[in-house]
Scaffold this motif. Structure first.
Motif: not given
Length: 909
Positions: A356-363
């Motif tokens: 999705a456009p709003d997908f994000s993943k961060s550590t």
């Protein structure tokens, strides 16, 4: 014969009187009625007899020997019966079957009645028994030394209410009951309608049997954390239970009752820990659903009480969309030595749906370490730590307090400080500064500071003091290694290689103050500075083409870094003369009684040699594209800068003013006056450089400060230029007077108005002396770490207002036309609280954002004290942290999971 007869008659009478009193005391034991309806207001003459009964083998009846103690009417009595149970003759003593191992101390306000024949004692009115580690208090106590049993109960007063109910304490365990029977030998007892406290809970029972191992069996009881003894607001009801002291409470089938109303909440058995101190165990997580990250379990884990000095808590979060976090926290403390905690966090934050456009993943991560050394541990040295390193997304997605959320700057420091004889001081420090908005990070590791207190090498002992004895010398050294970069590049090898800087600086000021003509102070100083670096720079012009981002540069200044030790030395001389002139105007009548003006002129001279000369070797030149020589320092960009590149010989001057008035005051009962400062400081300052060939005058600076009211401050500053400008707006060597016929030209100004007002009920009431309620160090730390979790009912209401207004105006000229650049910055914040009723508290925090013309961070909180329960409602209506939370829970930490919680998290909006 008559004398002998008279003496015999007197002796006989005396013997009869003594025996009469003794028999009356003994007879009273059996004749005194053991009624509970005695009036505690009628004081009987108490018995303070300390009696021992000795039965010999050849005696048919006991022989009583008695010592009469003091009798104090109206005072609680203390009667100690030493050997009431001992039997035997003078040659051989045999312990009876019902003997006691220790002294029984007895105290009663009304009376103590001893039945020596039947070996019983009756105690009336606030009776107390102390035996070994056992204490029993009741309105009526009866002791039977034949069986070594004690019976206690309360009494019924004139209103029909039971008072003086028994309270039994043994080994730190306390029982309250209607009546009880206890055996000193078997250490067993039967207690009716008992209430006992175990750690944070209360155990009620219709009938309780206390066993010799201090465990108790309860029949028809209930467990609660409510301290309302008669009618607890909630409880877990059960038929049978067993209590093991300092361990656990185990019951059969139990159900929950609220305000006497049974609920369908039941369990097949009950298990309640009642161990004092730390208790290791599982931490129950909270559950819910997040719109962006799915279903979740938060703050579940395990608590481990390692020992009396430290504990460890490991909690974690898990979300159905893939987010998870682990958050360990270690706390440690050794009394009179040190204390601290280590709090870490590591999280994988997944927001939205993959693709999705709003997908994000961060550590993301967080490291927090605090350490505090007790001042008593090492008086001459200290070690402290306050480390706070965090990634920006950790603040955004993982639960933190409001102060962290509203902060962009995070700083850390670990320091060791020591001194020798209070003269030599050493500090070893490591520090960190981070901005989560710009991602800029600066790390200083290590940093070393050594300082020597000011000393007087020419000072003599005794004799007339000479002026040169005030000559003083001090020394300061600072060395550090630093890295400046962005947080994502902090631990890369290229950053350590290219962005690391280090250096050392030594400063040695030598000063001599002298009194001149009694009213003038002349201070002369010589300042020596030495800078040491491990590298320097060389610059030259390059005709190559440089491609930087989207720009193309043809020809640029190339800088090479040359490794190797370099140092630079500079020194300067300065001398300043100052004095104070006082002016006073007094008035005999009226509220204004005096005006005082203090004028402080100051004149000085400072000289710095030209360290930019070629013989010093600190500066160099390169030719630009036009062939012009450009001077640069070989220490450009270094930690401590470089020596001055030009000679200067400045004449400095400043004129400071203070203005005060004295008015009448009713509050001052000694002088009847008070001082008001109209102008705290108004200073005009500038300088004239003799070493320059032109434009010798500096800007003239005017600075002022005053306090309008108690909490309102006004700051003012402005700069005035004596030189004129050309058509391009650049300064020229022509004076403003020569061009525009005015002495000075206005350049810029700044105004700052700030106030901080605090109102509370104490401002409108007479001050009363309050009892000093000292909290422990751990409690203060806990409150400071989580201020939102605590409610202070001692403050009926309060309101805090903070306002800051800053106005700046910088003038530029284009074709001699003014181009003002005006800037206004305003901030307003307020917070308050009010006790709506003795059980309701309302708090609010907000402010106004003048830039965006809207409310800043706003939170509204409502708290209801429900005795053993509490209700909280918090609401953040606007902003990035918009959310609400409603909860009802038991106050006691032992039942912290007994709660109802509804919320809308800011991460779901």
């Amino acid at each position: 014969m008559r004398k002998s007869s008279s003496f015999g008659i007197l002796l006989t009478c005396f013997w009869l009187i003594i025996n009469c009193f003794a028999n009356n005391d003994a007879m009273a034991f059996t004749l005194y009625p053991a009624s509970e309806n005695f009036s505690p207001n009628v004081w009987q003459k108490p018995d303070t007899l300390i009696a021992t009964t000795t039965v010999t083998s050849d005696s048919l009846k006991p022989v009583i020997t008695a010592d009469v103690g003091r009798d104090s009417s109206g005072i609680a009595l203390k009667d100690t019966l030493l050997d009431l149970n001992s039997t035997g003759d003078s040659l051989e003593s045999k312990k009876s079957e019902a003997s006691l191992d220790a002294v029984v101390e007895r105290i009663a306000v009304d009376s103590i009645v001893q039945d020596i024949i039947n070996r019983k004692v009756y105690m009336y009115g606030e009776a107390v028994i102390n035996y070994q580690d056992i204490t029993l208090k009741a309105a009526y106590i009866e002791i039977d030394f034949n069986t070594n049993e004690v019976y206690a109960r309360g009494i019924t007063d004139s209103t029909g209410k039971k008072t003086g109910l028994p309270e039994f304490t043994e080994g730190g365990q306390t029982f309250k009951a209607r009546e009880m029977t206890y055996n000193f030998d078997t250490k067993k007892g039967i207690i009716t309608k008992v209430i006992t406290e175990d750690d944070a809970g209360f155990l009620h029972g219709q009938k309780v049997k206390k066993l010799d191992d201090n465990s108790i069996n309860v029949f028809r009881g209930e467990y609660t954390t409510c301290n309302n003894e008669e009618h607890p607001h909630f409880a877990f009801k059960f038929k049978k239970a067993k209590v093991i002291p300092d361990s656990k409470i185990i019951t059969g089938p139990a159900y929950m009752e609220i305000e006497g109303m049974p609920t369908p909440l039941g369990v097949p058995f009950g298990y309640f820990p009642n161990k004092m101190g730390r208790k290791s165990g599982i931490l129950i997580p909270t559950y819910g659903e997040s719109a962006n990250r799915g279903f979740y379990l938060e703050d579940g884990g395990y608590y481990w009480g390692i020992n009396e000095y430290m504990d460890l808590q490991v909690t974690g979060d898990i979300y159905s969309h893939g987010s998870w976090a682990v958050k360990p926290k270690l706390r440690y403390k050794k009394r009179y030595k040190f204390s601290g905690s280590f709090d870490a966090g590591y999280a994988i934050n997944v927001v939205g749906t993959n693709g999705a456009p709003d997908f994000s993943k961060s550590t993301d991560f967080r490291i927090r370490w605090t350490h505090r050394q007790d001042p008593k541990a090492r008086p001459r040295s200290t070690f402290t730590a306050n480390v706070n390193i965090v990634s920006s997304n950790f603040i955004k997605y993982n639960v933190v307090n409001v102060n962290d959320y509203l902060s962009n700057e995070f700083q850390s420091s670990v320091a060791y400080q020591t001194n020798w004889a209070g003269k030599y001081f050493l500090t070893v420090n490591a520090s960190h500064r981070q901005n989560t908005k710009t991602n800029a990070v600066e790390v200083n590791l290590p940093e070393l500071t050594f300082a020597v207190n000011r000393f007087y090498p020419l000072k003599r002992e005794g004799g007339k003091k000479r002026f040169y004895e005030d000559l003083s010398i001090s020394y300061n050294m600072n060395a550090k290694n630093t890295i400046s970069t962005v947080d994502s590049m902090l631990f890369s090898a290229s950053t350590i290689k290219n962005n690391m800087q280090n250096g050392m600086i030594h400063k040695m000021p030598i000063s001599l103050p002298v009194k001149v003509l009694k009213y003038f102070n002349l201070s002369t100083s010589f300042n020596f500075t030495d800078r040491m670096y491990s590298q320097s720079v060389r610059k030259y012009w390059s005709g190559d083409t440089l491609f930087r981002d989207k720009d193309t540069l043809v020809g640029y200044v190339k800088t090479d870094t040359v490794q190797g030790f370099r140092n630079s030395v500079d020194f300067s001389f300065s001398s300043t003369m100052t004095t104070k002139i006082y002016g006073m105007l007094k008035f005999k009548k009226g509220p204004l009684r005096a005006i005082r003006h203090v004028f402080t002129p100051s004149f000085g001279f400072s000289y710095t040699p030209d360290f930019g000369a070629a013989n010093w070797g600190y500066y160099d030149t390169y030719a630009d594209t036009l062939g012009n020589d450009v001077i640069y320092s070989q220490f450009d960009g270094s930690l401590y800068g470089s020596p001055p590149g030009q000679k200067s010989g400045r004449i400095n001057f400043s004129f400071a003013n203070n203005l005060e008035i004295k008015v009448r005051s009713r509050k001052d009962t000694v002088t009847g006056m008070k001082k008001i400062a109209l102008i705290d400081n108004l200073t005009l300052s500038g300088s004239y450089d003799l070493a320059k060939d032109s434009m010798n005058m500096s800007f003239l600076t005017v600075q002022g400060r005053t306090r309008l009211w108690k909490n309102m401050n006004l700051l003012y500053s402005s700069k005035w230029d004596p030189y004129a400008l050309n058509a391009d707006g650049d300064r020229t060597a022509d004076y403003e007077w020569d061009i525009n016929k005015r002495i000075l030209r206005f350049d810029n100004t700044s105004w700052n108005l700030s106030f901080n007002l605090k109102f509370g009920d104490k401002d409108f009431k007479k001050k009363k002396k309050k009892e000093d309620k000292n909290a422990t160090e751990d409690e203060i730390d806990e409150i400071n770490a989580n201020p939102g979790n605590y409610v202070d009912w001692n403050i009926p209401w309060s309101l805090n207002l903070a306002y800051n207004f800053t106005y700046t105006n910088n003038l530029t000229y284009i074709d001699y036309i003014k181009q003002p650049e005006k800037t206004i910055v305003q901030t307003l914040s307020f917070n308050g609280q009010i006790n709506i009723t003795p059980k309701w508290k309302f708090t609010m925090r907000s402010g106004w954002d003048f830039t965006n013309n809207q409310l800043s961070y706003t939170s509204i909180n409502l708290y209801r004290d429900l005795h053993c329960w509490e209700m909280r409602f918090s609401w953040i209506p606007i902003g990035a942290r918009q959310s609400w939370n409603f909860s009802i829970n038991v106050k006691a930490s032992i039942l912290q999971d007994l709660k109802l919680n509804k919320k809308k998290d800011f991460r779901d909006i």
